[in-house]
Scaffold this active site. Structure first.
Site, mmCIF file in Angstrom:
data_model
loop_
_atom_site.group_PDB
_atom_site.id
_atom_site.type_symbol
_atom_site.label_atom_id
_atom_site.label_comp_id
_atom_site.label_asym_id
_atom_site.label_seq_id
_atom_site.Cartn_x
_atom_site.Cartn_y
_atom_site.Cartn_z
ATOM 1 N N HIS A 82 0.849 -1.195 0.000
ATOM 2 C CA HIS A 82 0.000 0.000 0.000
ATOM 3 C C HIS A 82 0.879 1.238 0.000
ATOM 4 C CE1 HIS A 82 -3.587 2.383 0.659
ATOM 5 N NE2 HIS A 82 -2.821 3.153 1.418
ATOM 6 N N ASP A 161 -15.099 3.417 7.061
ATOM 7 C CA ASP A 161 -14.038 4.273 6.515
ATOM 8 C C ASP A 161 -14.542 5.122 5.346
ATOM 9 O OD1 ASP A 161 -11.229 5.156 6.110
ATOM 10 O OD2 ASP A 161 -11.518 4.139 4.201
ATOM 11 N N ARG A 168 -13.819 13.511 6.192
ATOM 12 C CA ARG A 168 -12.483 14.083 6.418
ATOM 13 C C ARG A 168 -12.053 14.935 5.230
ATOM 14 N NH1 ARG A 168 -8.990 9.250 7.083
ATOM 15 N NH2 ARG A 168 -7.318 10.762 7.253
ATOM 16 N N SER A 183 -7.603 4.446 8.936
ATOM 17 C CA SER A 183 -8.258 4.351 7.629
ATOM 18 C C SER A 183 -7.554 3.309 6.754
ATOM 19 C CB SER A 183 -8.227 5.741 6.976
ATOM 20 O OG SER A 183 -8.578 5.674 5.629
ATOM 21 N N LYS A 187 -8.724 -1.159 6.274
ATOM 22 C CA LYS A 187 -8.999 -1.762 4.966
ATOM 23 C C LYS A 187 -8.018 -2.895 4.682
ATOM 24 C CE LYS A 187 -8.919 2.422 3.326
ATOM 25 N NZ LYS A 187 -8.960 3.702 2.667
HETATM 26 N N1 URA Z 1 -5.456 6.816 2.201
HETATM 27 C C1 URA Z 1 -6.463 6.250 2.911
HETATM 28 O O1 URA Z 1 -6.983 5.195 2.573
HETATM 29 N N2 URA Z 1 -6.863 6.890 4.036
HETATM 30 C C2 URA Z 1 -6.325 8.034 4.465
HETATM 31 O O2 URA Z 1 -6.727 8.537 5.482
HETATM 32 C C3 URA Z 1 -5.281 8.623 3.704
HETATM 33 C C4 URA Z 1 -4.861 7.984 2.567
#
Ligand code: URA
Length: 434
Positions: A82, A161, A168, A183, A187
């Site tokens: 990621h 999220d 956000r 966040s 995931k």
């Molecule tokens: N990527 C995400 O999935 N969440 C965040 O808060 C920032 C970047």
């Protein structure tokens, strides 16, 4: 329990209990908590910070807002990568097929572009027919057949999220290390993987502008991953200039295909190889990093990575012929060249300005519901450090609407800095958290 008491508690700097955080996330997931109270608490969390314990509770509650995928029935380690996001950051499209070709099972869940940064989902959507929204059953079948699924966030994975992120984005509460950590990690943990390599970007084009902030984010992500039993490590990589040369969705797909054909820009090849190599080691497929990187390089040289990408595209409903014929990808009707005004050395290319210019061309979104144009974007002629003569092309702009070109050009001109003497570009990998 009352939402206002939780907001006051965080506003006054106290740590929230697990029960309070569960109440907040359940309210977000069901819609029982109004946006104004959720937003107020997010702002208090950003300003007052959260302990690791609170961040872990938030991550766990967000995972429980949906399903946790389970791929244990499939042979092979389930490994993902990621990135926290940048400009021209396209390593996912290169390393997912390479890691799969080397024996990893890669359930890779990615996002759309955010602000000036690009998103893997938008790049995949540039491939005609490619479906990123798969059900959990379809993901399982894709993993079993090709060792890889390149997908968007499903309704089932960490749904809290989705609502929190949307809030956000419009309430100035993105840039909080605990909120970003919960966040991302909710995931990733819910995705059902055994190991995760994080690419935390640092620099002008990144969410974290300084190496110190990037390190703090990397440490937080790794700590939460490990608490959840996930083998996790992070690389901190530079995002001052765009990665590779192409910025824009179809243009970036073409550049990824070039890498898989053994011809891509050196920085993109190096970072993709490094990250894929780390995935193989962390997943337990290869004992040491240098052997793992050699295996990845071998998968490029033999064409195994390219072949795997072709199969992944086909499996997800895309046109696999794009792999051998890039002309099948969307192309912009017009080109414009930005030329060097004088002799010199390319000292700097500002990733944030290049990202903003590519959004202005239509390659990203100003608003959540904007349509992305897959064809438009920019291709840099050289990387920082190159010697330039007056009149040399610096940037090729691929555009559709002249008004969008007019909006992008001043940003592109400002993005490039020429100097009289040569300078050494800073290292791509700035650190690691292992
Ligand atoms: N990527 C995400 O999935 N969440 C965040 O808060 C920032 C970047």
């Amino acid at each position: 329990m009352r939402a206002v008491d939780i907001i006051v508690s965080k506003r006054d700097g106290r740590s929230l209990t697990r029960d309070e955080i569960d109440f907040f996330v359940a309210g977000v997931a069901t819609g029982a908590l109004p946006d104004y109270q959720a937003s107020a608490l997010l702002m208090a969390m950003l300003l007052r910070g959260m302990t690791l314990e609170e961040t872990a509770c938030l991550t766990e509650a967000m995972i429980r807002s949906g399903t946790r995928a389970d791929w244990r029935g499939l042979p092979g380690p389930k490994i993902d990568k990621h990135s926290t996001g940048g400009v021209g950051d396209k390593t996912s499209l290169v390393l997912a097929p390479l890691a799969a070709a080397c024996g990893a099972v890669v359930p890779m869940m990615s996002g759309r572009g955010l602000g000036h940064t690009g998103g893997t989902l938008d790049k995949l959507a540039a491939i005609p027919g490619f479906r990123v929204h798969l059900t959990l059953d379809e993901i399982g079948r894709a993993l079993a057949r090709t060792g890889c699924a390149l997908i968007g966030q499903t309704e089932q994975i960490a749904p809290a999220d989705r609502r929190l992120y949307a809030l956000r984005d419009v309430t100035g509460t993105v840039e909080s290390i605990p909120l970003i950590t919960a966040s991302i990690m909710s995931k990733k943990i819910a995705e059902g993987i055994d190991a995760l390599v994080l690419d935390v970007k640092a620099g002008r084009g990144a969410l974290m502008q300084t190496p110190d902030d990037a390190r703090r984010l990397a440490e937080s992500l790794v700590a939460i991953g490990r608490r959840a039993g996930l083998r996790t490590e992070a690389v901190i990589s530079a995002m001052d200039a765009p990665l590779g040369l192409a910025v824009g969705n179809a243009l970036e797909v073409i550049e990824c295909l070039e890498v898989l054909k053994g011809r891509g820009p050196a920085d993109l090849v190096a970072l993709s190889t490094e990250l894929a190599g780390r995935m193989l080691v962390l997943g337990g497929l290869v004992p040491g990093r240098s052997d793992a990187c050699r295996l990845v390089q071998g998968a490029i040289a033999s064409g195994a990575g390219l072949d795997r990408f072709r199969r992944i595209i086909e499996q997800q409903g895309g046109d696999p012929r794009v792999v051998d014929d890039a002309a099948r990808l969307p192309a912009a009707p017009h080109r414009h060249r930005v030329a060097a005004p004088r002799d010199g050395y390319l000292a700097d290319i500002d990733a944030r300005l290049i990202g903003r210019a590519s959004v202005a061309l239509g390659a990203g979104r100003d608003r959540l519901d904007d349509e992305v144009d897959p064809a438009v974007g920019v291709v840099l002629a050289s990387k920082p450090g190159a010697q330039i003569r007056a009149g040399d092309p610096l940037i090729e702009v691929h555009y559709r609407e002249p008004a969008r070109l007019d909006a992008a050009l001043p940003l592109l001109v400002r993005a490039v800095r020429l100097a009289d003497g040569p300078s050494e570009p800073p290292p791509l990998v700035r650190g690691e958290v292992v």
